[in-house]
Design an enzyme around this catalytic site. Structure first.
Site, mmCIF file in Angstrom:
data_model
loop_
_atom_site.group_PDB
_atom_site.id
_atom_site.type_symbol
_atom_site.label_atom_id
_atom_site.label_comp_id
_atom_site.label_asym_id
_atom_site.label_seq_id
_atom_site.Cartn_x
_atom_site.Cartn_y
_atom_site.Cartn_z
ATOM 1 N N HIS A 197 -11.241 108.955 58.180
ATOM 2 C CA HIS A 197 -12.466 109.493 57.579
ATOM 3 C C HIS A 197 -12.308 109.742 56.077
ATOM 4 O O HIS A 197 -12.674 110.786 55.549
ATOM 5 C CB HIS A 197 -12.906 110.765 58.298
ATOM 6 C CG HIS A 197 -13.108 110.558 59.766
ATOM 7 N ND1 HIS A 197 -14.005 109.636 60.277
ATOM 8 C CD2 HIS A 197 -12.535 111.140 60.844
ATOM 9 C CE1 HIS A 197 -13.973 109.666 61.599
ATOM 10 N NE2 HIS A 197 -13.077 110.568 61.967
ATOM 11 N N LYS A 251 -41.878 81.043 37.818
ATOM 12 C CA LYS A 251 -43.181 81.692 37.605
ATOM 13 C C LYS A 251 -44.291 80.853 38.213
ATOM 14 O O LYS A 251 -45.246 81.382 38.798
ATOM 15 C CB LYS A 251 -43.422 81.883 36.110
ATOM 16 C CG LYS A 251 -44.819 82.438 35.795
ATOM 17 C CD LYS A 251 -45.015 82.706 34.325
ATOM 18 C CE LYS A 251 -46.430 83.236 34.071
ATOM 19 N NZ LYS A 251 -46.643 83.635 32.663
#
Length: 511
Positions: free
Chosen positions: A274, A136
């Site tokens: 595929h 922070k």
């Protein structure tokens, strides 16, 4: 005033060299517990945190850094007059660098014999609190959670006596990602213990496996992330022995191949194109199984992905080398097989832990603005309560063929139809908007091989037209879920042609 660095790590790799570099730059080094002992044993001068706080470690080490003299030093703004005044009033000195690793919670819960008590004790409290405080306040504090970042920090400190704002922000972002992931492991572990299936918030975490050249198409960016606690039997856990980097489509197709190959205990080979199977074969040997998978569709297998559930030997390697394949996946490759296959520069050779016990609890699919989760479809032929709906019973050979067809059709995009015999698929129809359309494709592909074969359907027949098409092609047995209002019409059609038809009671939609 000397600058200060607080070091407290469970991963000691690189920490000694980092501490020595800081010591050379006249940093006062604060530490606790095992890190303090390790550094002191190696000649680094350490100030114990409890010397600063004037408060001992208590509760078996659960409380040692949770103190205003630590967190005040982490959270104070260095250019805020009020903060500086309060620090002076309370005897708080700033801490400029924080380097912390967290207790190994993920590693602990990965152990098969872990107890709840052991897991709970490995929930770090002080570490995440220090990291979050420092992150922070990254405008002033350099925070490190990854030993890979020691080098950039020491380099910048040597060159300019400070880290850059850009580096501090990047490191702070890494910290918050790290603590968020850490908390997700804990929350998911505890949620699993409660048995709550659908918590009001679902937090998943993944680690970057590799950036990809592109996604489904070259204009789409893509990357591959893995679940740290995910399945052992997965592409994310595969070892690549040879070949080009995997692409987005390679990974999708390889995953589809694995989902099918794990259906089989006997030697089996699956060829994928595929994300749909183009050929599945079984046999007494893996070489014989590949011959069947190749025969199933010798055209579509070109440029495909092949998964085998036995070690690839020299004989099978010669067969595989005879065609163009993108990927070969197997539990292992013999030395001779590798010598044969690695002559092909680009082919990807992957090994997978086929006997891995860890399985994913949920399948996830993203949609615009959300996420769908569902249990994996693990329902197999052995789980079904097979009911013969027709006058004719299937023969033993037909039952074996029905089992193979049913094992494959659950992995074909709906609407799905598979035509097979007892050791190979001979026709596959996938993804059509109506079932008879998929059946026509599968039967056309099967050609003369449809005579005497079986047909498997992922869902029930809403009309009897699919049964009639199958009968005219010579299909002798059908397996389907049943459950349509018009089941009797399909049963009557099957009886008219002498087809044996069995119901499983379970459908296998795959979108």
């Amino acid at each position: 005033m000397r600058k200060r660095a607080l070091l407290s790590v469970s991963d000691k790799s690189g920490i000694l060299e980092f501490a020595q570099e800081l010591e050379k730059m006249d940093y006062e080094i604060l530490s606790t517990g095992g890190t303090k002992r390790f550094l002191e044993e190696n000649g680094v001068s350490i100030t114990a945190v409890d010397e600063i706080t004037k408060f001992p470690e208590i509760l078996g080490g659960r409380v040692k850094t949770l103190h205003p003299l630590v967190h005040g030093g982490l959270l104070a703004k260095h250019d805020d007059a009020q903060h500086q005044s309060e620090m002076a009033e309370n005897g708080i000195s700033p801490i400029d660098i924080v380097c912390v690793n967290l207790y190994p919670f993920r590693e602990t819960i990965s152990k098969p014999d872990v107890t709840v008590e052991d897991a709970i004790e490995n929930i770090d409290i002080g570490g995440p609190t220090m990291l979050r405080s420092a992150a922070k306040n990254h405008a002033y504090v350099t925070v490190i959670v990854d030993s890979e970042d020691y080098a950039i920090v020491t380099s910048e400190l040597r060159d300019q006596n400070a880290t850059t704002p850009e580096t501090r922000r990047r490191l702070a972002a890494k910290v918050f990602r790290h603590t968020a992931a850490y908390d997700s492991y804990i929350s998911n572990y505890l949620t699993d213990l409660t048995g709550e299936e659908y918590p009001d918030q679902l937090t998943l975490t993944y680690e970057l496996q590799q950036p990809l050249r592109y996604g489904e198409n070259p204009h789409q960016k893509a990357a591959f992330y893995r679940s740290p606690l995910g399945s052992d039997f997965s592409i994310a856990s595969a070892e690549q022995l040879h070949g080009k980097e995997l692409s987005y489509n390679n990974i999708q197709d390889a995953n589809a191949a694995l989902q099918i190959i794990k259906e089989f205990k006997m030697p089996a080979v699956v060829a994928i194109k595929h994300m749909n199977p183009c050929g599945v074969g079984t046999g007494e040997t893996i070489s014989a199984a590949f011959a069947k998978a190749y025969e199933a569709d010798s055209t579509s297998i070109f440029g495909g992905i092949v998964a085998l559930n036995r070690e690839v030997d020299a004989e099978t390697a010669k067969q595989l080398a005879g065609i163009f394949l993108e990927i070969i996946i197997a539990p292992a490759f013999s030395k001779e097989a590798l010598e044969i296959l690695t002559q092909k520069k680009n082919i990807r050779l992957l090994t997978i832990l086929f006997d891995g016990t860890k399985q994913d609890k949920w399948n996830t699919v993203t949609v615009e603005g959300g996420l769908l989760v569902q249990q994996p479809d693990t329902f197999g032929y052995e789980d079904a309560e097979i009911q013969v709906a027709t006058e004719r019973q299937p023969t033993d050979a037909e039952l074996e063929a029905l089992k193979l067809g049913w094992s494959v059709v659950k992995h074909v995009k709906s609407n799905a139809i598979v035509v097979s015999n007892s050791d190979m698929t001979v026709g596959i129809g996938a993804g059509q908007m109506n079932r008879v359309g998929s059946a026509k494709i599968a039967l056309e592909q099967a050609g003369e091989k449809a005579a005497g074969a079986i047909m498997a359907s992922d869902a029930f027949f809403p009309m009897s037209d699919t049964v009639e098409a199958a009968a005219k092609a010579g299909i002798k047995a059908i397996i389907q879920p049943g459950g349509s209002k018009k089941d009797q019409e399909s049963i009557d059609m099957a009886n008219a042609y002498g087809i044996a038809m069995v119901f499983t009671g379970v459908r296998h939609f795959k979108h």
